[in-house]
Write a protein that holds these residues in place. Structure first.
Motif, PDB file in Angstrom:
ATOM      1  N   VAL A  47       4.598  19.791   1.936  1.00  0.00           N
ATOM      2  CA  VAL A  47       3.362  19.914   2.868  1.00  0.00           C
ATOM      3  C   VAL A  47       2.541  18.838   2.295  1.00  0.00           C
ATOM      4  N   PHE A  48       1.935  18.128   2.880  1.00  0.00           N
ATOM      5  CA  PHE A  48       0.806  17.012   2.512  1.00  0.00           C
ATOM      6  C   PHE A  48      -0.446  17.516   3.026  1.00  0.00           C
ATOM      7  N   GLU A  49      -1.388  18.017   2.076  1.00  0.00           N
ATOM      8  CA  GLU A  49      -2.877  18.250   2.563  1.00  0.00           C
ATOM      9  C   GLU A  49      -3.856  17.828   1.535  1.00  0.00           C
ATOM     10  N   GLY A  50      -5.254  17.626   1.878  1.00  0.00           N
ATOM     11  CA  GLY A  50      -6.220  17.417   0.711  1.00  0.00           C
ATOM     12  C   GLY A  50      -5.770  16.241   0.080  1.00  0.00           C
ATOM     13  N   ASP A  51      -5.903  16.131  -1.242  1.00  0.00           N
ATOM     14  CA  ASP A  51      -5.363  15.012  -2.183  1.00  0.00           C
ATOM     15  C   ASP A  51      -3.853  14.628  -2.085  1.00  0.00           C
ATOM     16  N   GLY A  52      -3.185  15.514  -1.843  1.00  0.00           N
ATOM     17  CA  GLY A  52      -1.641  15.296  -1.662  1.00  0.00           C
ATOM     18  C   GLY A  52      -1.505  14.218  -0.771  1.00  0.00           C
ATOM     19  N   ARG A  53      -2.251  14.073   0.469  1.00  0.00           N
ATOM     20  CA  ARG A  53      -2.236  12.915   1.378  1.00  0.00           C
ATOM     21  C   ARG A  53      -2.515  11.662   0.847  1.00  0.00           C
ATOM     22  N   VAL A  54      -3.566  11.841  -0.164  1.00  0.00           N
ATOM     23  CA  VAL A  54      -4.294  10.545  -0.698  1.00  0.00           C
ATOM     24  C   VAL A  54      -3.080  10.087  -1.675  1.00  0.00           C
ATOM     25  N   ARG A  55      -2.499  10.813  -2.702  1.00  0.00           N
ATOM     26  CA  ARG A  55      -1.431  10.450  -3.307  1.00  0.00           C
ATOM     27  C   ARG A  55      -0.362   9.900  -2.655  1.00  0.00           C
ATOM     28  N   ALA A  56       0.104  10.525  -1.424  1.00  0.00           N
ATOM     29  CA  ALA A  56       1.184   9.963  -1.016  1.00  0.00           C
ATOM     30  C   ALA A  56       0.849   8.469  -0.251  1.00  0.00           C
ATOM     31  N   GLY A  57      -0.222   8.453   0.072  1.00  0.00           N
ATOM     32  CA  GLY A  57      -0.869   7.144   0.471  1.00  0.00           C
ATOM     33  C   GLY A  57      -0.879   5.992  -0.467  1.00  0.00           C
ATOM     34  N   ASP A  58      -1.378   6.418  -1.789  1.00  0.00           N
ATOM     35  CA  ASP A  58      -0.907   5.568  -2.803  1.00  0.00           C
ATOM     36  C   ASP A  58       0.306   4.974  -3.029  1.00  0.00           C
ATOM     37  N   VAL A  59       1.380   6.053  -2.908  1.00  0.00           N
ATOM     38  CA  VAL A  59       2.615   5.715  -2.964  1.00  0.00           C
ATOM     39  C   VAL A  59       3.170   4.688  -1.883  1.00  0.00           C
ATOM     40  N   ILE A  60       2.660   4.899  -0.743  1.00  0.00           N
ATOM     41  CA  ILE A  60       3.110   3.919   0.457  1.00  0.00           C
ATOM     42  C   ILE A  60       2.369   2.735   0.216  1.00  0.00           C
ATOM     43  N   ALA A  61       1.158   2.705  -0.145  1.00  0.00           N
ATOM     44  CA  ALA A  61       0.375   1.254  -0.277  1.00  0.00           C
ATOM     45  C   ALA A  61       0.967   0.539  -1.393  1.00  0.00           C
ATOM     46  N   SER A  62       1.370   1.016  -2.467  1.00  0.00           N
ATOM     47  CA  SER A  62       1.815   0.577  -3.836  1.00  0.00           C
ATOM     48  C   SER A  62       3.308  -0.297  -3.418  1.00  0.00           C
ATOM     49  N   VAL A  63       3.984   0.727  -2.730  1.00  0.00           N
ATOM     50  CA  VAL A  63       5.350  -0.015  -2.294  1.00  0.00           C
ATOM     51  C   VAL A  63       5.300  -0.956  -1.310  1.00  0.00           C
ATOM     52  N   TYR A  64       4.396  -0.722  -0.475  1.00  0.00           N
ATOM     53  CA  TYR A  64       4.053  -1.888   0.745  1.00  0.00           C
ATOM     54  C   TYR A  64       3.607  -3.421  -0.185  1.00  0.00           C
ATOM     55  N   ALA A  65       2.690  -3.133  -0.988  1.00  0.00           N
ATOM     56  CA  ALA A  65       2.136  -4.273  -1.537  1.00  0.00           C
ATOM     57  C   ALA A  65       3.256  -5.083  -2.560  1.00  0.00           C
ATOM     58  N   ARG A  66       3.897  -4.284  -3.090  1.00  0.00           N
ATOM     59  CA  ARG A  66       4.741  -4.912  -4.012  1.00  0.00           C
ATOM     60  C   ARG A  66       5.850  -5.533  -3.018  1.00  0.00           C
ATOM     61  N   LYS A  67       6.489  -5.063  -2.078  1.00  0.00           N
ATOM     62  CA  LYS A  67       7.089  -5.676  -1.155  1.00  0.00           C
ATOM     63  C   LYS A  67       6.708  -6.748  -0.175  1.00  0.00           C
ATOM     64  N   ASN A  68       5.336  -6.688  -0.096  1.00  0.00           N
ATOM     65  CA  ASN A  68       4.753  -7.738   0.748  1.00  0.00           C
ATOM     66  C   ASN A  68       3.688  -8.337  -0.047  1.00  0.00           C
ATOM     67  N   PRO A  69       4.113  -9.219  -1.213  1.00  0.00           N
ATOM     68  CA  PRO A  69       3.086  -9.658  -1.835  1.00  0.00           C
ATOM     69  C   PRO A  69       2.033 -10.541  -1.315  1.00  0.00           C
ATOM     70  N   SER A  70       2.155 -11.043  -0.151  1.00  0.00           N
ATOM     71  CA  SER A  70       1.020 -11.905   0.334  1.00  0.00           C
ATOM     72  C   SER A  70       0.514 -11.011   1.431  1.00  0.00           C
ATOM     73  N   ALA A  71       0.474  -9.974   1.523  1.00  0.00           N
ATOM     74  CA  ALA A  71      -0.014  -8.965   2.624  1.00  0.00           C
ATOM     75  C   ALA A  71      -1.791  -9.066   2.232  1.00  0.00           C
ATOM     76  N   PRO A  72      -2.587  -9.291   3.236  1.00  0.00           N
ATOM     77  CA  PRO A  72      -3.944  -8.943   2.760  1.00  0.00           C
ATOM     78  C   PRO A  72      -4.339  -7.577   2.446  1.00  0.00           C
ATOM     79  N   GLN A  73      -5.331  -7.688   1.593  1.00  0.00           N
ATOM     80  CA  GLN A  73      -5.682  -5.957   1.293  1.00  0.00           C
ATOM     81  C   GLN A  73      -5.994  -5.119   2.558  1.00  0.00           C
ATOM     82  N   GLU A  74      -6.542  -5.620   3.626  1.00  0.00           N
ATOM     83  CA  GLU A  74      -6.688  -4.747   4.849  1.00  0.00           C
ATOM     84  C   GLU A  74      -5.461  -4.281   5.398  1.00  0.00           C
TER      85      GLU A  74
END
Length: 187
Positions: free
Chosen positions: A52-79
């Motif tokens: 169950v992802f609710e409240g801050d759990g959704r934010v923390r999951a988003g941090d995981v997703i964004a971190s992996v995405y940024a690492r695997k796509n080093p030239s990705a713009p911040q947007e």
């Protein structure tokens, strides 16, 4: 025609961006998950579990997703990274259905995956029956091993999908459905 048949005949998904608060209450979430666990399960092995992802759990999951995405796509713009960070933020509640294949002499893995899919559909149906909107989605991050590890899945687990849940902000339009003559044959 019965109310249940009419309900099933007209059920439709709601886009997460067209959902808002309120989300189901804790008691309703328990009902939804109980119904999610009430599916065909040959061998009684429960080859699925829920996150169950609710409240801050959704934010923390988003941090995981964004971190992996940024690492695997080093030239990705911040947007782009910010978009990935919000993958589970549009709906106020998300339930991840995890497929857990368990070695069993009489229950093949394919059957266990289908049981996890049935569980996801039961969740969608229960959510809709309670008057909320639901949408069963995956996305690239549902299949990325680094994301799965970051969200706490075991090596032999994977997501059957993410069920986005909230109150619809507008009526949902139906989509074209296949003609039965195109999908049904008789043996």
């Amino acid at each position: 025609m019965s109310e249940i048949i009419d309900f099933l005949r007209t059920r439709r998904s709601v886009k997460p961006r067209e959902m808002s608060q309120p989300a189901p209450s804790p008691e309703e979430i328990e009902t939804i998950l109980t119904i999610g666990a009430r599916v065909p399960d040959h061998g009684k092995i429960a080859p699925w579990r829920f996150i169950v992802f609710e409240g801050d759990g959704r934010v923390r999951a988003g941090d995981v997703i964004a971190s992996v995405y940024a690492r695997k796509n080093p030239s990705a713009p911040q947007e782009e990274i910010e978009i990935e960070k919000r993958q589970l933020m549009e709906a106020p509640l998300v339930i991840g259905v995890v497929s857990c294949i368990k070695p069993h002499p009489k229950v093949p893995s394919w059957e266990q995956v289908l049981s996890a899919g049935a569980s996801a559909m039961n969740i969608v149906t229960a959510v809709t029956a309670l008057g909320y909107g639901a949408n069963w989605l995956t996305g690239w991050f549902a299949y990325d091993r680094d994301i799965l590890d970051g969200l706490g899945l075991k090596p032999d687990e994977r997501f059957a999908g993410f069920i986005h849940i909230g109150t619809p902000t507008k009526p949902s339009k139906d989509r074209p459905r296949p003609n039965l003559s195109d999908i049904v044959s008789r043996f």
